[in-house]
Design a protein around this motif. Structure first.
Motif, PDB file in Angstrom:
ATOM      1  N   VAL A   1      50.246  30.834  68.302  1.00 28.36           N
ATOM      2  CA  VAL A   1      51.704  30.728  68.479  1.00 28.36           C
ATOM      3  C   VAL A   1      52.084  31.220  69.865  1.00 28.36           C
ATOM      4  CG1 VAL A   1      52.188  31.035  66.022  1.00 28.36           C
ATOM      5  CG2 VAL A   1      52.148  33.037  67.537  1.00 28.36           C
ATOM      6  N   GLY A   2      53.284  30.877  70.262  1.00 32.09           N
ATOM      7  CA  GLY A   2      53.895  31.421  71.467  1.00 32.09           C
ATOM      8  C   GLY A   2      55.210  32.082  71.096  1.00 32.09           C
ATOM      9  N   VAL A   3      55.604  33.064  71.888  1.00 29.93           N
ATOM     10  CA  VAL A   3      56.872  33.763  71.638  1.00 29.93           C
ATOM     11  C   VAL A   3      57.684  33.776  72.921  1.00 29.93           C
ATOM     12  CG1 VAL A   3      55.939  35.228  69.806  1.00 29.93           C
ATOM     13  CG2 VAL A   3      55.846  36.015  72.174  1.00 29.93           C
ATOM     14  N   VAL A   4      58.976  33.978  72.746  1.00 29.83           N
ATOM     15  CA  VAL A   4      59.863  34.068  73.891  1.00 29.83           C
ATOM     16  C   VAL A   4      59.568  35.364  74.632  1.00 29.83           C
ATOM     17  CG1 VAL A   4      61.716  35.229  72.634  1.00 29.83           C
ATOM     18  CG2 VAL A   4      62.276  33.796  74.608  1.00 29.83           C
ATOM     19  N   ASP A   5      59.773  35.341  75.953  1.00 25.80           N
ATOM     20  CA  ASP A   5      59.432  36.528  76.742  1.00 25.80           C
ATOM     21  C   ASP A   5      60.290  37.735  76.370  1.00 25.80           C
ATOM     22  OD1 ASP A   5      61.748  35.431  77.675  1.00 25.80           O
ATOM     23  OD2 ASP A   5      61.155  35.338  79.784  1.00 25.80           O
TER      24      ASP A   5
ATOM     25  N   LEU B   1      64.571  31.093  68.138  1.00 24.48           N
ATOM     26  CA  LEU B   1      63.374  30.964  68.969  1.00 24.48           C
ATOM     27  C   LEU B   1      63.548  31.643  70.327  1.00 24.48           C
ATOM     28  CD1 LEU B   1      62.401  27.286  68.188  1.00 24.48           C
ATOM     29  CD2 LEU B   1      60.848  29.240  67.965  1.00 24.48           C
ATOM     30  N   LEU B   2      64.796  31.686  70.827  1.00 19.72           N
ATOM     31  CA  LEU B   2      65.049  32.190  72.183  1.00 19.72           C
ATOM     32  C   LEU B   2      65.380  33.662  72.231  1.00 19.72           C
ATOM     33  CD1 LEU B   2      67.117  29.356  73.894  1.00 19.72           C
ATOM     34  CD2 LEU B   2      64.650  29.740  73.897  1.00 19.72           C
ATOM     35  N   HIS B   3      65.789  34.242  71.102  1.00 18.75           N
ATOM     36  CA  HIS B   3      66.251  35.626  71.128  1.00 18.75           C
ATOM     37  C   HIS B   3      65.694  36.401  69.943  1.00 18.75           C
ATOM     38  CE1 HIS B   3      69.093  34.660  74.305  1.00 18.75           C
ATOM     39  NE2 HIS B   3      69.477  33.610  73.594  1.00 18.75           N
TER      40      HIS B   3
END
Length: 856
Positions: A157-161, A207-209
């Motif tokens: 998976v990837g996550v928001v910075d 997804l963004l926060h």
């Protein structure tokens, strides 16, 4: 009869009639198009600025068994095509092809965190077009790993910075999710949105926060973040073991929407919801998630209020325009009276005579109406039925009045009348009709105040009916005070005052037509002015209520003292009030309220001169509370300690912060220390500069809030329409004054000519004409001014204008009397100047043109 000769002989009057008709048709056909264009613009702006999650059509399902799971992109695409096929026709032009699909879990706990950390799994069909990978790489295929002796799936998976800062996640970390049915995730990349301002992100804000939630009764926050996985991750998701939701988003493009289609669009959304409930395309039940019906409902309510106000003004404008045209037609028929009487005496039938008057009127108004109708197509906007009907009503009214008046005037040949000696007694039928009009107007005003315009569209005619009733009352009553003045003038030696007032008091009933036009014109124009000023003043108050200060700076975290000093030292800053806002626990119970700690005395000084204020707060432990916290004694507040506060007063809202719910305003000295996160600033400083100085902050200003309220298309449509109506009615009132001088000009010239044979001087003739004309105009202007000033207060409760004033009720109708007074004074001055000009022109007329043989 030869219509061409009649047209040549009355060319001047026909030219006036042509101009009035063309302008009236342009207004009645053009203004509705312009207002409807504003309504369409307002709807498009509402749909375009609202979050996409509210406007878009989202089909959602929640699988519960393995046979309901979707493990491949193709399965999602097939269902997406199915949903697009069943969209009802009214919605199809608004649905764009650029939709997307998603699969997400919710409340997926990280094993071993005690329910304080949640990492949800997410998949977006268009992730490659919406995100950039700033560290690591994009997720790849699913593998396996061991946990507690079992083999479990391992999903990349990837996550928001943002999750790196808020939750301590990093590339390379692995986490086990779940409490019984475990799955592992490995973070292989960090991403950020290519365009975070893209409206579609409102569907996927998780997804963004990183979201922080405070559970009921808890003191520690929960952290939630949604990760992003590849298509391969779908194979590892099942609704049997996860809170899983599938979504298909059908985006809506509101740039082509029309306000006329709002009912059809709302019905189409309901139909789509019904179709989804009966479609059997998969084992899972599907539902429609959209905020479009609520958005359309709010818009329809605001639109109805705008239409009511605009139709009130346009209805008065149409009535006055028709009245002025009728007055011009009457002037035309008066000029033809001797010609038509002669034709009648020589054997002409009543049909021929009436037909001649109607034909001559039609010859003027029909081409003029066509010209005004054609010019209205230069106004941008949709073509409504009223665009076609308005000019037709004008033509039919003008021609019909000409035919009816000529028919009544020449029922019998050589039917001469003398209405200048004594006023005619009104018939019982006419008195009954006038009493009925007055009674219906008063009953309509009562119903309008009690029920509002939304209950009955016929109540739109109430303001016009009230002005007509006032005109009838004025017409019946104004001779009586004049007769008293006549008695006083009779005791003096000057004959001019006696003669002028006597002629004004004995004016025949037909001369009251200018009153029936002049009074509504002035009353409706003053009414429009007062309403417009009331909206403007309430908009200013609403902007202050929204911001609470000339400038408000709100930061996510604590604002450092060095930054505060830098703000104080900025050029243009006059005053800075420090405040801390937050959500606090009341006493020891699981009850929460919004709170602000601020120096209320400084805040009150900052608001000096503003249309809003705050109650004074005395004592370091005193507080102002919302109505929901009324009646409580002293209580503790869980905020940087356990300070105890005592309610001192109740306030309905805190300007710039809250207007409902539970909230507290307390002194800064009640807290052990102040963690400033809000600055209230007075001065002239660019908001952009403050945003640059205070990191992670939002800057609001009263001027910007006021501009946003005024820039709303519906608000602009209401105010611009009221302005146009005010100007048009003012001009129509001036035209009515001029035409009132023209109507009866022959009788007036004949009387003056008689008196000139008896030695009346030119100066006395001017005074006589002014005294004959001015009383009616003066009294009508005063009554119209008073009625126009009183209508907003009388009808205000039935007309909701809050949608155009920042959702504040418009109830302050204390207008600036400059504009209404100028309108009334202008009419009086125009009447006096017109009388002088008329007498100056008539002085060159020889007595032979006015007197017949034997008259002198």
């Amino acid at each position: 009869m030869r219509i061409a000769l009649l047209a040549r002989a009355n060319a001047g009057t026909l030219a006036v009639l042509v101009a009035l008709t063309a302008v009236a048709c342009l207004l009645v056909a053009g203004l509705p198009r312009a207002t409807q264009a504003s309504f369409d613009q307002a709807l498009r702006r509402s749909l375009s600025t609202a979050p996409a999650v509210q406007t878009d059509l989202t089909v959602a399902s929640e699988p519960r068994t393995p046979d309901q799971d979707l493990h491949e992109r193709g399965q999602f695409a097939s269902l997406y095509h199915q949903w697009r096929q069943i969209v009802p026709a009214p919605l199809r032009p608004l649905v764009t092809p650029a939709g997307h699909m998603s699969a997400k879990t919710s409340r997926t706990p990280v094993a071993g965190t005690g329910g304080r950390t949640y990492i949800n799994l997410g998949w977006l069909s268009d992730a490659d077009q919406r995100v950039d990978w700033v560290q690591g790489r994009a997720p790849g295929p699913v593998s396996t790993t061991r946990h507690e002796g079992e083999t479990i799936p391992l999903i990349e998976v990837g996550v928001v910075d943002e999750a790196v800062r808020e939750m301590g996640l990093a590339v390379g970390h692995s986490k086990v999710l779940g409490e019984s049915d475990y799955v592992a995730v490995k973070i292989v990349g960090l991403f950020k949105a290519k365009n975070p301002n893209d409206r579609s992100w409102s569907h996927d804000a998780d997804l963004l926060h990183v979201a922080r939630h405070l559970p009921p009764g808890g003191l520690d926050f929960e952290f939630h973040v949604t990760t992003l996985m590849s298509d391969a991750g779908l194979a590892a998701l099942s609704g049997e073991s996860r809170n899983l939701t599938y979504r298909w988003v059908l985006p809506l493009d509101g740039r082509t929407a029309s306000a006329l289609d709002v009912p059809d669009i709302g019905a189409a959304v309901a139909e789509l919801e019904r179709l989804l409930s009966v479609q059997v395309v998969s084992p899972t039940a599907h539902r429609l998630d959209t905020g479009l019906p609520n958005l359309l409902s709010d818009f329809s309510a605001a639109l109805a209020s705008a239409q009511n106000v605009i139709y009130l003004a346009l209805g008065g404008l149409l009535a006055v325009a028709l009245g002025v045209i009728v007055l011009a037609v009457r002037s035309l028929t008066d000029r033809m009276e001797h010609t038509l009487a002669l034709a009648r005496a020589r054997g002409g039938s009543l049909r021929q005579v009436a037909g001649a008057g109607a034909a001559l009127t039609g010859l003027a108004v029909a081409p003029a109406a066509a010209a005004g109708y054609a010019l209205s197509f230069l106004v941008p906007g949709p073509v409504l039925p009223v665009v076609h009907a308005g000019p037709a009503v004008v033509v039919v009214t003008a021609v019909g009045f000409a035919a009816v008046r000529v028919s009544f005037a020449h029922r019998t040949p050589l039917h001469e009348r003398r209405d200048d000696v004594a006023s005619a007694r009104p018939s019982a039928r006419r008195v009954t009709l006038e009493v009925l009009v007055v009674g219906l107007a008063l009953a309509g005003a009562y119903l309008l105040r009690a029920r509002g315009l939304s209950q009955d569209p016929f109540l739109l005619f109430v303001p016009v009916a009230l002005t007509l009733a006032a005109a009838l009352i004025t017409l019946r009553c104004y001779p009586y005070p004049l007769r008293l003045l006549v008695r006083l003038a009779a005791r003096g030696r000057a004959a001019v005052a006696f003669l002028g007032l006597t002629r004004a008091a004995r004016a025949r009933s037909a001369s009251g037509l200018p009153v029936l036009i002049l009074l509504p014109a002035l009353a409706v124009s003053v009414f429009a002015t007062v309403i417009s000023e009331g909206i403007a003043s309430t908009q200013v108050r609403a902007s202050w209520q929204l911001v609470g200060a000339p400038i408000k700076v709100t930061s996510i975290g604590e604002i450092p003292a060095s930054v505060i000093e830098k703000v104080r030292a900025t050029d243009g800053v006059e005053q800075v009030v420090l405040a801390q806002t937050g959500r606090v626990q009341l006493a020891n119970a699981p009850e929460w309220a919004a709170a602000i700690a601020v120096d209320v005395a400084q805040w009150r000084r900052l608001l000096a001169g503003a249309p809003i204020s705050l109650p004074a707060l005395s004592g370091s432990t005193s507080a102002l509370v919302s109505p929901e916290l009324r009646g409580r004694g002293a209580f503790e507040v869980g905020w940087l300690g356990r300070p105890r506060v005592t309610p001192q007063g109740v306030i309905d809202s805190v300007p710039g912060f809250w207007s409902s719910g539970k909230f507290i305003v307390m002194s800064t000295s009640a807290l052990p220390r102040l963690e400033v996160n809000t600055l209230l600033i007075k001065g002239e400083v660019p908001p952009a500069e403050l945003a640059r100085m205070v990191p992670a902050s939002t800057v609001d200003s009263q001027e910007r809030a006021l501009a946003a309220i005024r820039d709303d298309p519906l608000t602009g449509a209401v105010r611009s329409t009221l302005t146009v109506v005010t100007v048009a009615l003012g001009l129509y009132a001036l035209v009515a004054v001029v035409l009132s001088l023209v109507v009866g000009a022959a009788d007036r010239a004949r009387s003056v000519s008689f008196l000139r044979t008896l030695g009346l001087s030119d100066r006395q003739a001017r005074r006589l004409t002014v005294l004959e004309v001015l009383p009616m105009v003066l009294l009508t202007a005063l009554v119209g001014l008073g009625l126009g000033l009183g209508l907003p207060a009388a009808l205000g409760p039935g007309v909701d204008l809050s949608a155009y004033a920042g959702d504040l009720p418009v109830g302050d109708y204390s207008p600036n009397l400059l504009t209404p007074g100028a309108l009334a004074a202008g009419l009086i001055v125009a009447a006096a100047l017109g009388a002088y000009a008329y007498t100056a022109i008539g002085r060159r007329r020889s007595l032979g043109t006015a007197l017949r043989v034997g008259d002198s």
